[in-house]
Enzyme design. Sequence first.
Site, PDB file in Angstrom:
ATOM      1  NE  ARG A 160      -5.392  -5.803  -3.228  1.00  0.00           N
ATOM      2  CZ  ARG A 160      -4.902  -5.569  -4.439  1.00  0.00           C
ATOM      3  NH1 ARG A 160      -5.515  -6.052  -5.497  1.00  0.00           N
ATOM      4  NH2 ARG A 160      -3.799  -4.853  -4.590  1.00  0.00           N
ATOM      5  CG  PHE A 185       1.184   7.884  -0.152  1.00  0.00           C
ATOM      6  CD1 PHE A 185       2.568   7.983  -0.213  1.00  0.00           C
ATOM      7  CD2 PHE A 185       0.439   8.403  -1.206  1.00  0.00           C
ATOM      8  CE1 PHE A 185       3.206   8.587  -1.295  1.00  0.00           C
ATOM      9  CE2 PHE A 185       1.065   9.006  -2.295  1.00  0.00           C
ATOM     10  CZ  PHE A 185       2.444   9.095  -2.345  1.00  0.00           C
ATOM     11  CB  ALA A 243      -3.205   0.262   6.076  1.00  0.00           C
ATOM     12  N   GLY A 287       2.875  14.513  -6.330  1.00  0.00           N
ATOM     13  CA  GLY A 287       3.621  14.145  -7.523  1.00  0.00           C
ATOM     14  C   GLY A 287       4.433  12.901  -7.229  1.00  0.00           C
ATOM     15  CE  LYS A 306      -5.068   8.244  -7.720  1.00  0.00           C
ATOM     16  NZ  LYS A 306      -5.434   7.800  -6.372  1.00  0.00           N
ATOM     17  CG  ASP A 311     -10.388  -6.186  -3.906  1.00  0.00           C
ATOM     18  OD1 ASP A 311     -10.600  -4.987  -4.155  1.00  0.00           O
ATOM     19  OD2 ASP A 311      -9.879  -6.977  -4.733  1.00  0.00           O
ATOM     20  CB  VAL A 312     -11.346  -0.848  -1.486  1.00  0.00           C
ATOM     21  CG1 VAL A 312     -10.606  -0.707  -0.159  1.00  0.00           C
ATOM     22  CG2 VAL A 312     -10.440  -0.572  -2.677  1.00  0.00           C
ATOM     23  CE1 TYR A 361      -3.149   6.405 -10.281  1.00  0.00           C
ATOM     24  CE2 TYR A 361      -1.859   8.179 -11.242  1.00  0.00           C
ATOM     25  CZ  TYR A 361      -2.297   7.479 -10.130  1.00  0.00           C
ATOM     26  OH  TYR A 361      -1.903   7.864  -8.874  1.00  0.00           O
TER      27      TYR A 361
HETATM   28  P1  NDP Z   1       1.590   1.522  -2.939  1.00  0.00           P
HETATM   29  O1  NDP Z   1       1.527   0.581  -4.087  1.00  0.00           O
HETATM   30  O2  NDP Z   1       2.824   1.547  -2.126  1.00  0.00           O
HETATM   31  O3  NDP Z   1       0.335   1.266  -1.975  1.00  0.00           O
HETATM   32  C1  NDP Z   1      -0.940   1.032  -2.509  1.00  0.00           C
HETATM   33  C2  NDP Z   1      -1.841   0.463  -1.430  1.00  0.00           C
HETATM   34  O4  NDP Z   1      -3.148   0.277  -1.976  1.00  0.00           O
HETATM   35  C3  NDP Z   1      -1.378  -0.891  -0.903  1.00  0.00           C
HETATM   36  O5  NDP Z   1      -1.494  -0.887   0.496  1.00  0.00           O
HETATM   37  C4  NDP Z   1      -2.366  -1.877  -1.502  1.00  0.00           C
HETATM   38  O6  NDP Z   1      -2.562  -2.946  -0.592  1.00  0.00           O
HETATM   39  C5  NDP Z   1      -3.619  -1.006  -1.595  1.00  0.00           C
HETATM   40  N1  NDP Z   1      -4.574  -1.503  -2.584  1.00  0.00           N
HETATM   41  C6  NDP Z   1      -4.438  -1.542  -3.927  1.00  0.00           C
HETATM   42  N2  NDP Z   1      -5.516  -2.097  -4.488  1.00  0.00           N
HETATM   43  C7  NDP Z   1      -6.354  -2.427  -3.464  1.00  0.00           C
HETATM   44  C8  NDP Z   1      -7.621  -3.052  -3.401  1.00  0.00           C
HETATM   45  N3  NDP Z   1      -8.267  -3.443  -4.509  1.00  0.00           N
HETATM   46  N4  NDP Z   1      -8.198  -3.226  -2.194  1.00  0.00           N
HETATM   47  C9  NDP Z   1      -7.568  -2.836  -1.073  1.00  0.00           C
HETATM   48  N5  NDP Z   1      -6.369  -2.238  -1.064  1.00  0.00           N
HETATM   49  C10 NDP Z   1      -5.770  -2.051  -2.259  1.00  0.00           C
HETATM   50  O7  NDP Z   1       1.305   2.969  -3.567  1.00  0.00           O
HETATM   51  P2  NDP Z   1       1.189   4.423  -2.888  1.00  0.00           P
HETATM   52  O8  NDP Z   1       1.190   4.353  -1.421  1.00  0.00           O
HETATM   53  O9  NDP Z   1       2.161   5.288  -3.567  1.00  0.00           O
HETATM   54  O10 NDP Z   1      -0.251   4.842  -3.404  1.00  0.00           O
HETATM   55  C11 NDP Z   1      -1.287   5.219  -2.516  1.00  0.00           C
HETATM   56  C12 NDP Z   1      -2.218   6.156  -3.242  1.00  0.00           C
HETATM   57  O11 NDP Z   1      -1.504   7.331  -3.603  1.00  0.00           O
HETATM   58  C13 NDP Z   1      -2.784   5.589  -4.538  1.00  0.00           C
HETATM   59  O12 NDP Z   1      -4.126   5.985  -4.635  1.00  0.00           O
HETATM   60  C14 NDP Z   1      -1.942   6.279  -5.620  1.00  0.00           C
HETATM   61  O13 NDP Z   1      -2.647   6.389  -6.815  1.00  0.00           O
HETATM   62  C15 NDP Z   1      -1.687   7.608  -4.976  1.00  0.00           C
HETATM   63  N6  NDP Z   1      -0.552   8.360  -5.452  1.00  0.00           N
HETATM   64  C16 NDP Z   1       0.723   7.802  -5.487  1.00  0.00           C
HETATM   65  C17 NDP Z   1       1.780   8.575  -5.937  1.00  0.00           C
HETATM   66  C18 NDP Z   1       3.159   8.013  -6.055  1.00  0.00           C
HETATM   67  O14 NDP Z   1       3.955   8.553  -6.863  1.00  0.00           O
HETATM   68  N7  NDP Z   1       3.523   6.999  -5.305  1.00  0.00           N
HETATM   69  C19 NDP Z   1       1.617   9.989  -6.317  1.00  0.00           C
HETATM   70  C20 NDP Z   1       0.259  10.443  -6.255  1.00  0.00           C
HETATM   71  C21 NDP Z   1      -0.765   9.670  -5.807  1.00  0.00           C
HETATM   72  P3  NDP Z   1      -2.780  -4.479  -0.978  1.00  0.00           P
HETATM   73  O15 NDP Z   1      -1.981  -4.764  -2.217  1.00  0.00           O
HETATM   74  O16 NDP Z   1      -2.304  -5.221   0.249  1.00  0.00           O
HETATM   75  O17 NDP Z   1      -4.251  -4.609  -1.173  1.00  0.00           O
HETATM   76  C1  8X3 Z   2       1.247   9.273  -9.209  1.00  0.00           C
HETATM   77  C2  8X3 Z   2       2.094  10.374  -9.756  1.00  0.00           C
HETATM   78  O1  8X3 Z   2       3.008  11.403 -11.886  1.00  0.00           O
HETATM   79  O2  8X3 Z   2       3.110   8.968 -11.681  1.00  0.00           O
HETATM   80  O3  8X3 Z   2      -0.062   9.658  -9.119  1.00  0.00           O
HETATM   81  O4  8X3 Z   2       1.019  10.058 -12.080  1.00  0.00           O
HETATM   82  S1  8X3 Z   2       2.294  10.194 -11.420  1.00  0.00           S
END
Ligand code: NDP
Ligand code: 8X3
Length: 255
Positions: A34, A14, A10, A182, A155, A58-59, A151
């Site tokens: 975190r 996203f 959060a 995407g 997914k 940390d999840v 990665y």
């Molecule tokens: P961001 O890096 O902006 O956000 C990632 C979030 O995950 C942060 O809030 C971070 O919080 C949290 N996070 C990471 N590791 C941990 C952990 N070990 N424990 C708790 N929280 C954690 O990336 P996005 O919002 O883009 O990514 C969100 C999801 O969407 C991910 O699963 C990503 O793989 C997926 N995704 C993203 C895409 C993109 O192009 N952006 C496309 C497709 C999927 P903190 O560091 O404070 O812990």
């Molecule tokens: C994030 C989108 O294309 O970088 O999941 O893998 S991509």
Amino acid sequence: MTQIALITGATSGFGKSCAARFSDSGWDLVLIGRRQERLEALKAEFEKKSRVHVIPMDVRDRAAVMDRLTHLPEPFQAVDALINSAGLALGLEPAHQTDPDDWDTMVDTNIKGLMYCTRAILPGMVQRNRGHIINMGSVAGTYPYPGGNVYGATKAFVKQFSRNLRADILGANVRVTNIEPGMAQTEFSVVRFKGSASKADDVYQNTTPLTGDDIAQIVFFVTTLPEHININALEVMPVCQAWGPFAVHRSPAPQ
Ligand code: NDP
Ligand code: 8X3
């Protein structure tokens, strides 16, 4: 009745946009990440609209996840929507050149962290006969690309786990959706390139990528459909992104 969304990841991207979207519609929030200072700032912001509980965590820490999520404060216990957004990609090197620690981190976060959060929240949903789990998958879980190695595989796990959850809970009025975005501009690429803002910027240069708000709008849409409708998976790309031809390696032409 006020609804409750529990959102992992959060503090950025996203997850943060989902928190804003659901808060705008009066949902109470449980926010996980975190970075505690970011969580406190979000709490201060969203508490103007609804009740907010934050859990700096940390999840990957199974004991903490199981303890904190099965002992939520009373007003936040009946979670209506679990949004599993915490996740990351690390590196874009070919498999034989990657850092195995990066592979562990992706597996531990994207797979195991998502499993733990789901395992902690799902029993209550089944018992209440009400709820929705929204997992953040990716197009990378379906389509391979160079450097996607672990990665993309994490997914692919999320995709199949989401489907298998539906098979297990059939009969309960609990929905499961895998969102498969995407290219989206969040902190994702800064994390993938380990803090290199310039490498991250290159990913989105001269494009119109998806945004966190786009994904939040989609998550809110699938979550607020009539309760008998389950969107199993929703794949979404920006218009500027599509697939390329198969790559073919050719040997040097004989002399
Ligand atoms: P961001 O890096 O902006 O956000 C990632 C979030 O995950 C942060 O809030 C971070 O919080 C949290 N996070 C990471 N590791 C941990 C952990 N070990 N424990 C708790 N929280 C954690 O990336 P996005 O919002 O883009 O990514 C969100 C999801 O969407 C991910 O699963 C990503 O793989 C997926 N995704 C993203 C895409 C993109 O192009 N952006 C496309 C497709 C999927 P903190 O560091 O404070 O812990
Ligand atoms: C994030 C989108 O294309 O970088 O999941 O893998 S991509």
